[in-house]
Design an enzyme around this catalytic site. Structure first.
Site, mmCIF file in Angstrom:
data_model
loop_
_atom_site.group_PDB
_atom_site.id
_atom_site.type_symbol
_atom_site.label_atom_id
_atom_site.label_comp_id
_atom_site.label_asym_id
_atom_site.label_seq_id
_atom_site.Cartn_x
_atom_site.Cartn_y
_atom_site.Cartn_z
ATOM 1 N N THR A 74 5.824 13.789 -2.941
ATOM 2 C CA THR A 74 6.199 14.334 -4.241
ATOM 3 C C THR A 74 4.975 14.519 -5.132
ATOM 4 O OG1 THR A 74 8.389 13.306 -4.120
ATOM 5 C CG2 THR A 74 7.614 13.954 -6.306
ATOM 6 N N LEU A 158 14.754 8.972 -9.613
ATOM 7 C CA LEU A 158 14.597 7.586 -9.160
ATOM 8 C C LEU A 158 14.955 6.604 -10.272
ATOM 9 C CD1 LEU A 158 11.332 7.814 -7.025
ATOM 10 C CD2 LEU A 158 13.719 7.980 -6.290
ATOM 11 N N THR A 232 6.832 0.662 -8.274
ATOM 12 C CA THR A 232 6.960 1.358 -7.000
ATOM 13 C C THR A 232 6.619 2.836 -7.168
ATOM 14 O OG1 THR A 232 9.328 1.709 -7.418
ATOM 15 C CG2 THR A 232 8.714 -0.227 -6.111
ATOM 16 N N ALA A 233 5.875 3.157 -8.228
ATOM 17 C CA ALA A 233 5.597 4.549 -8.561
ATOM 18 C C ALA A 233 4.183 4.943 -8.144
ATOM 19 C CB ALA A 233 5.812 4.791 -10.051
ATOM 20 N N ARG A 234 3.200 4.640 -8.977
ATOM 21 C CA ARG A 234 1.819 5.018 -8.714
ATOM 22 C C ARG A 234 0.881 3.920 -9.189
ATOM 23 N NH1 ARG A 234 3.436 8.157 -5.711
ATOM 24 N NH2 ARG A 234 3.094 10.412 -5.540
ATOM 25 N N ASP A 258 4.232 -2.107 -5.200
ATOM 26 C CA ASP A 258 4.142 -1.414 -3.920
ATOM 27 C C ASP A 258 2.943 -0.471 -3.899
ATOM 28 O OD1 ASP A 258 5.307 -0.692 -1.303
ATOM 29 O OD2 ASP A 258 5.661 1.263 -2.234
ATOM 30 N N GLU A 263 -6.037 3.248 -2.753
ATOM 31 C CA GLU A 263 -5.365 2.736 -1.562
ATOM 32 C C GLU A 263 -6.045 3.241 -0.299
ATOM 33 O OE1 GLU A 263 -0.932 2.575 -3.658
ATOM 34 O OE2 GLU A 263 -1.444 4.236 -2.313
ATOM 35 N N HIS A 285 2.613 0.248 -0.167
ATOM 36 C CA HIS A 285 3.073 1.607 -0.484
ATOM 37 C C HIS A 285 4.091 2.091 0.549
ATOM 38 C CE1 HIS A 285 1.785 5.437 -2.809
ATOM 39 N NE2 HIS A 285 3.053 5.523 -2.436
ATOM 40 N N VAL A 286 5.135 1.274 0.756
ATOM 41 C CA VAL A 286 6.177 1.613 1.734
ATOM 42 C C VAL A 286 7.560 1.707 1.107
ATOM 43 C CG1 VAL A 286 4.973 0.726 3.772
ATOM 44 C CG2 VAL A 286 6.347 -0.842 2.373
ATOM 45 N N ALA A 287 7.654 1.688 -0.226
ATOM 46 C CA ALA A 287 8.974 1.801 -0.858
ATOM 47 C C ALA A 287 9.667 3.095 -0.446
ATOM 48 C CB ALA A 287 8.831 1.737 -2.381
ATOM 49 N N TRP A 288 8.902 4.146 -0.209
ATOM 50 C CA TRP A 288 9.446 5.457 0.139
ATOM 51 C C TRP A 288 9.812 5.588 1.612
ATOM 52 C CZ3 TRP A 288 7.010 8.652 3.772
ATOM 53 C CH2 TRP A 288 5.779 8.156 4.245
#
Length: 321
Positions: A74, A158, A232-234, A258, A263, A285-288
């Site tokens: 996104t 979200l 859990t965004a950025r 997350d 990164e 960074h695995v929430a998605w």
């Protein structure tokens, strides 16, 4: 014939099927691509697919054949969109694929921290249960979600789904007005009120020049109820050094992140140094990244490529994201 190059296929799990487009093409993919390899690998390509590999104005000068940048995510902050626009290159992204996975991960972090699951697990592994001499022990506080106030920063799909889950748990969701903005609509609670009265604050905003560092020490000092902070965004939305100082000072009761600013994080990243604390959970960074969400992303990615070639482009990004 279109030449398609996927710069970082390894950013989608290997078990996820990525179908080939339904038009004549040559296809090339790379697990990862370093910034200094991008222009070379995209030479002659009309369609670039990237998740996090950057595409800059300097690179675009070397890529006269490029017509489409299809972002497999996104967020499009890795793309110089102004340079793409100047050269007539379309940029498309992925939307609304993570409506379940990110909110569920958000609540996994909230539940684990509110109920001190990490601390209790560590205590059990150290033999504390046997040492207690009874059927249970109470070393770490446990808090219900019902009745707690959830401050939500970001009112997109979200944030809205997080609010739905919050109501199911009996929480009171509050959508924060944009920082520094006036003229509230009925959806919003003033920014300062959200900071002062929330028991949990969760971020679901894009990273822009206006949102970078939106939560820092002045905001932590305004948090009267010592909330949990969940992101859990950025990475970059929260000043990570200030976050650790806020934890040390007892201004917040815990953090579930997350994402980090840069990164993968360096070993001396403030959140990496704090991750061993029982009231801090850091996931990579695995929430998605549920299998269902990744498959939906991959299908939408190829839909975007096919629709562009067919002359009916979808999910075209306009302006800065």
């Amino acid at each position: 014939m279109h030449k398609i190059v996927f710069l970082d296929r390894a950013t989608i799990a290997p078990q996820i099927q990525l179908r080939r487009p339904n038009f004549e093409h040559a296809y090339e993919e790379h697990a990862f691509t370093a910034p200094d390899q991008v222009a070379e690998r995209l030479e002659g390509a009309s369609i670039a697919i990237t998740n996090k590999a950057p595409i800059t104005a300097a690179m675009l000068e070397r890529l006269p054949a490029l017509r489409l940048v299809a972002v497999a995510a996104t967020g499009t902050d890795c793309i110089d969109k102004a340079a793409c626009q100047a050269r007539g290159i379309a940029v498309v992204n992925i939307r609304a694929y993570a409506v379940n996975t990110v909110p569920e991960h958000t609540f996994a972090l909230i539940l684990a921290l509110r109920r001190n699951l990490v601390a209790y697990r560590e205590s059990v592994l150290r033999g504390r249960w046997q040492a207690s001499g009874q059927f249970c022990f109470f070393d770490h506080p446990i808090r219900d979600l019902a009745g707690a106030r959830l401050g939500i920063i970001g009112e997109g799909v979200l944030g809205q789904r997080v609010a739905e889950l919050a109501r199911a748990f009996g929480m009171v969701p509050l959508f924060a007005a944009h920082k520094g903005k006036s003229g509230l609509g009925p959806l919003y609670t003033p920014w300062q009120e959200v900071l002062e009265t929330s028991d949990v604050i969760t971020l679901h905003s894009p990273l822009t020049k206006d949102t970078r560092g939106m939560i820092a020490m002045p905001e932590f000092e305004a948090m009267r109820r010592r909330p949990l902070i969940v992101n859990t965004a950025r990475g970059g939305l929260v000043d990570e050094a200030d976050l650790v100082r806020a934890l040390d000072a007892g201004l917040i009761s815990g953090a579930g992140f997350d994402v980090v600013d840069g990164e993968p994080p360096s070993p001396d990243n403030p959140l990496m140094r704090a991750a061993s604390r029982h009231n801090v959970i850091l996931t990579p960074h695995v929430a998605w990244a549920s299998d269902e969400a990744q498959q939906a992303l991959s299908d939408q990615l190829m839909d975007n490529v096919e629709n562009f070639v067919a002359g009916r482009p979808t999910n075209v990004v306009l302006g800065a994201y």
